[in-house]
Scaffold this motif. Structure first.
Motif, PDB file in Angstrom:
ATOM      1  N   SER A 167       0.775  -1.078   0.151  1.00  0.00           N
ATOM      2  CA  SER A 167      -0.157  -0.039  -0.079  1.00  0.00           C
ATOM      3  C   SER A 167       1.274   1.387   0.404  1.00  0.00           C
ATOM      4  O   SER A 167       0.829   2.683  -1.158  1.00  0.00           O
ATOM      5  CB  SER A 167      -0.865  -0.214   1.310  1.00  0.00           C
ATOM      6  N   HIS A 168       1.790   1.785   0.591  1.00  0.00           N
ATOM      7  CA  HIS A 168       2.941   2.337   0.483  1.00  0.00           C
ATOM      8  C   HIS A 168       4.143   2.896  -0.384  1.00  0.00           C
ATOM      9  O   HIS A 168       3.712   3.726  -0.403  1.00  0.00           O
ATOM     10  CB  HIS A 168       3.535   2.502   1.868  1.00  0.00           C
ATOM     11  N   GLN A 169       4.443   2.315  -1.482  1.00  0.00           N
ATOM     12  CA  GLN A 169       4.762   2.409  -2.386  1.00  0.00           C
ATOM     13  C   GLN A 169       4.027   3.374  -3.425  1.00  0.00           C
ATOM     14  O   GLN A 169       4.678   4.426  -4.172  1.00  0.00           O
ATOM     15  CB  GLN A 169       4.968   1.246  -3.253  1.00  0.00           C
ATOM     16  N   THR A 170       2.641   2.745  -3.137  1.00  0.00           N
ATOM     17  CA  THR A 170       1.983   4.211  -4.104  1.00  0.00           C
ATOM     18  C   THR A 170       2.067   5.299  -3.866  1.00  0.00           C
ATOM     19  O   THR A 170       3.156   6.514  -4.887  1.00  0.00           O
ATOM     20  CB  THR A 170       0.144   4.546  -3.611  1.00  0.00           C
ATOM     21  N   HIS A 171       2.669   6.096  -3.016  1.00  0.00           N
ATOM     22  CA  HIS A 171       3.459   7.069  -2.403  1.00  0.00           C
ATOM     23  C   HIS A 171       4.700   7.245  -2.992  1.00  0.00           C
ATOM     24  O   HIS A 171       5.154   8.274  -3.414  1.00  0.00           O
ATOM     25  CB  HIS A 171       3.441   7.194  -0.725  1.00  0.00           C
ATOM     26  N   HIS A 172       5.241   6.340  -3.067  1.00  0.00           N
ATOM     27  CA  HIS A 172       6.969   6.403  -3.842  1.00  0.00           C
ATOM     28  C   HIS A 172       6.905   6.248  -5.018  1.00  0.00           C
ATOM     29  O   HIS A 172       7.611   5.938  -5.850  1.00  0.00           O
ATOM     30  CB  HIS A 172       8.108   5.482  -2.739  1.00  0.00           C
ATOM     31  N   LEU A 212       6.515   1.547 -12.285  1.00  0.00           N
ATOM     32  CA  LEU A 212       6.057   1.406 -12.311  1.00  0.00           C
ATOM     33  C   LEU A 212       5.824   1.977 -14.428  1.00  0.00           C
ATOM     34  O   LEU A 212       5.030   0.967 -14.871  1.00  0.00           O
ATOM     35  CB  LEU A 212       4.668   2.297 -11.901  1.00  0.00           C
ATOM     36  N   ASN A 213       6.120   3.244 -14.577  1.00  0.00           N
ATOM     37  CA  ASN A 213       5.795   3.228 -16.400  1.00  0.00           C
ATOM     38  C   ASN A 213       4.020   2.951 -16.456  1.00  0.00           C
ATOM     39  O   ASN A 213       3.846   2.285 -17.577  1.00  0.00           O
ATOM     40  CB  ASN A 213       5.722   2.630 -17.476  1.00  0.00           C
ATOM     41  N   CYS A 271      -0.889  -2.790  -8.132  1.00  0.00           N
ATOM     42  CA  CYS A 271       0.457  -3.437  -8.919  1.00  0.00           C
ATOM     43  C   CYS A 271       1.289  -4.283  -7.646  1.00  0.00           C
ATOM     44  O   CYS A 271       1.494  -5.495  -7.902  1.00  0.00           O
ATOM     45  CB  CYS A 271       1.256  -1.952  -9.439  1.00  0.00           C
ATOM     46  N   HIS A 272       1.555  -4.283  -6.711  1.00  0.00           N
ATOM     47  CA  HIS A 272       2.578  -4.051  -6.153  1.00  0.00           C
ATOM     48  C   HIS A 272       1.750  -5.237  -4.571  1.00  0.00           C
ATOM     49  O   HIS A 272       2.353  -6.689  -5.296  1.00  0.00           O
ATOM     50  CB  HIS A 272       3.480  -3.913  -4.478  1.00  0.00           C
ATOM     51  N   LEU A 273       0.184  -5.569  -5.247  1.00  0.00           N
ATOM     52  CA  LEU A 273      -0.085  -6.193  -4.468  1.00  0.00           C
ATOM     53  C   LEU A 273      -0.618  -7.408  -5.199  1.00  0.00           C
ATOM     54  O   LEU A 273      -0.186  -8.878  -4.813  1.00  0.00           O
ATOM     55  CB  LEU A 273      -2.054  -5.960  -4.165  1.00  0.00           C
ATOM     56  N   LYS A 274       0.125  -7.058  -6.687  1.00  0.00           N
ATOM     57  CA  LYS A 274      -0.535  -8.156  -7.728  1.00  0.00           C
ATOM     58  C   LYS A 274       1.038  -8.787  -7.599  1.00  0.00           C
ATOM     59  O   LYS A 274       0.277 -10.301  -7.980  1.00  0.00           O
ATOM     60  CB  LYS A 274      -0.847  -7.985  -8.567  1.00  0.00           C
ATOM     61  N   TYR A 275       2.028  -8.578  -7.328  1.00  0.00           N
ATOM     62  CA  TYR A 275       3.057  -8.757  -7.850  1.00  0.00           C
ATOM     63  C   TYR A 275       3.167 -10.059  -6.200  1.00  0.00           C
ATOM     64  O   TYR A 275       4.224 -11.180  -6.417  1.00  0.00           O
ATOM     65  CB  TYR A 275       4.145  -7.548  -7.392  1.00  0.00           C
ATOM     66  N   ILE A 276       3.129  -9.205  -5.407  1.00  0.00           N
ATOM     67  CA  ILE A 276       2.998 -10.566  -3.831  1.00  0.00           C
ATOM     68  C   ILE A 276       2.321 -11.648  -4.076  1.00  0.00           C
ATOM     69  O   ILE A 276       2.534 -13.242  -4.081  1.00  0.00           O
ATOM     70  CB  ILE A 276       2.379  -9.827  -2.463  1.00  0.00           C
ATOM     71  N   LEU A 277       0.838 -11.708  -4.984  1.00  0.00           N
ATOM     72  CA  LEU A 277      -0.062 -13.089  -5.192  1.00  0.00           C
ATOM     73  C   LEU A 277       0.909 -13.473  -6.295  1.00  0.00           C
ATOM     74  O   LEU A 277       0.608 -14.877  -5.926  1.00  0.00           O
ATOM     75  CB  LEU A 277      -1.377 -12.427  -5.520  1.00  0.00           C
ATOM     76  N   SER A 278       1.260 -13.329  -6.779  1.00  0.00           N
ATOM     77  CA  SER A 278       2.320 -14.086  -8.034  1.00  0.00           C
ATOM     78  C   SER A 278       3.058 -14.503  -7.462  1.00  0.00           C
ATOM     79  O   SER A 278       3.719 -15.632  -7.719  1.00  0.00           O
ATOM     80  CB  SER A 278       2.726 -13.595  -9.199  1.00  0.00           C
TER      81      SER A 278
END
Length: 451
Positions: free
Chosen positions: A137-142, A260-261, A271-278
């Motif tokens: 969740s926090h990666q959004t800010h960065h 992220l591009n 996006c990172h939550l999707k990465y974690i699930l993968s």
């Protein structure tokens, strides 16, 4: 707005307020400082742009600014239907576990709350970087490759559902009303440190979090990673060994280690939550799965909890930033419709007691769809025109259904202006989308040797 109210509004952004100005006995008497700060955010963004222009430096990019403001707006939407999570949990804990009742109007209580909230925020922020599921969740800010006041508003819509845990110990002795004051002031303070305009602040650099410290925190240079978590006070980083001073002779590259591009609102949030699930689908044991969730974003089996420093890509400045060019008229169009979304949000927040829950949800969905469409347009996605046509058509349908009710509340000229805006936009995007589809189909039927 009176001069005293104007002064107080700006001073709140810098925590330059007195206990007798910001102490309240009852929870319901505490103002919504964050909502009230919106015009002050806008004014400081304009001032920053003027300074950058006079200095001959690049201005904030329209696409990046839109992405940041969209994330900030989405992070506020939950408050229209839910009480803030941190506050709800804090009030519950206070009523069940409070062991000391400190006076709400004491300057000592005020100062203790300032310190306690900031100490808790340090750990909220640190865990947000060092625990992968919270980093999701926090990666959004960065995610912005720029660093300016709009970046401060690029907030996660979901981090608040993790952060409340860290504030619970404060409920043992702090009144909820004073907690609510400082949880807001702590957040407001963090706005002004997101700028490259302000350089060093001398001896204050040893005590408070400054733009210099926070620039390091947002950098993806190797020396910047996982440093300077402080919200208001930088002393916590100095105590716990996470402080790093800015290196004046080394340019900072901002953003995520892997950019992220995309300007997509939903992709930025998920996006990172999707990465974690993968990654979870590839783990070989329960313990490995727990490591994916609760160790650092850079962790992998056989590596330290936070990963290896050598895995962080080297940065060569200046960095080529993600950018998709669109016409100036298109940018004006997007920002005009974004202004309508802001207006809709303000209408919803000022009429929560008059509107049904269903109507509020309709407004929330429309705002999210709108912001998603704006991101698709800035990314120049193939479906952007169709999505925008559908969005504007849905707005027209809503206006047609509710016109008799809206006409009694809002000026007819304003309603007619909005109606014309969406009508023209729906027709224009319909024509553009059909034309593009026909052109693409035509090209597909022509042999390549003739193209």
């Amino acid at each position: 707005m009176s001069n005293s109210a104007l002064s107080l509004g700006y001073r709140r952004l810098f925590y330059l307020v007195l206990p007798n100005e910001t102490s309240y006995e009852k929870l319901e008497d505490v103002p919504g400082y964050v909502e009230q700060a919106f015009p002050f955010f806008v004014s400081l963004i304009i001032i920053e742009c003027l300074i950058l222009f006079l200095q001959g430096r690049p201005l904030p990019r329209a696409n990046d600014g839109m992405s940041s403001l969209s994330a900030g707006l989405v992070s506020l939407l939950h408050s229209l239907v839910f009480r803030p999570v941190e506050l709800s949990a804090f009030v519950w804990a206070y009523h069940h576990f409070n062991i000391i009742t400190l006076p709400w109007n004491s300057p000592y209580t005020w100062c203790l709350t300032l310190t306690g909230v900031d100490f808790a925020y340090y750990w909220v922020h640190r865990f947000g970087h060092e625990v992968n599921i919270i980093w999701a969740s926090h990666q959004t800010h960065h995610s912005s490759q720029d660093y300016n006041f709009t970046t401060a508003l690029r907030q996660s819509a979901f981090q608040k559902y993790f952060s409340w845990v860290f504030y619970m110990p404060l409920a043992l002795f702090l009144p909820p009303s004073i907690f609510l004051v400082h949880i807001q002031l702590n957040l407001l303070y963090q706005f002004w440190v997101h700028t490259e305009v302000v350089k060093s602040l001398g001896f204050l650099e040893y005590i408070i979090c400054t733009p210099s410290h926070h620039r390091v925190h947002h950098g993806r240079n190797q020396y910047c990673i996982d440093k300077n978590y402080g919200g208001v006070l930088i002393i916590w980083d100095r105590i716990f060994g996470t402080f790093e001073a800015e290196r004046p002779n080394e340019e900072i590259a901002y953003g995520l280690v892997h950019s992220l591009n995309s300007w997509s609102l939903l992709y930025t949030q998920f996006c990172h939550l999707k990465y974690i699930l993968s990654r979870l689908t590839e783990v070989k044991s329960v313990f490995e799965g727990l490591g994916v969730l609760f160790k650092g974003p850079g962790w992998a089996p056989g590596k330290p909890r936070l990963g290896l420093p050598e895995d962080i890509p080297q940065v060569e400045c200046p960095v080529e930033k993600y950018n998709v060019s669109i016409a100036m008229w298109h940018t004006v169009y997007v920002w005009s419709h974004f202004a309508v979304c802001i207006l809709l949000y303000l209408i919803l927040t000022s009429n929560t007691t008059r509107l049904s829950v269903f109507m509020i949800y309709i407004g929330l969905v429309f705002i999210v769809v709108s912001l998603t469409s704006f991101g698709a347009q800035y990314d120049n996605r193939w479906y952007a025109g169709w999505l925008e046509c559908a969005r504007c058509s849905a707005a027209l349908l809503y206006l047609w259904i509710t016109w008799s009710q809206l006409y009694l509340v809002y000026p007819s000229m304003a309603l007619q202006t909005v109606l014309v805006l969406y009508l023209v936009s729906a027709i224009a995007w319909g024509v553009v989308s059909i034309t593009q589809a026909a052109h693409k189909s035509l090209r597909g039927n022509i042999p390549k040797k003739y193209l």
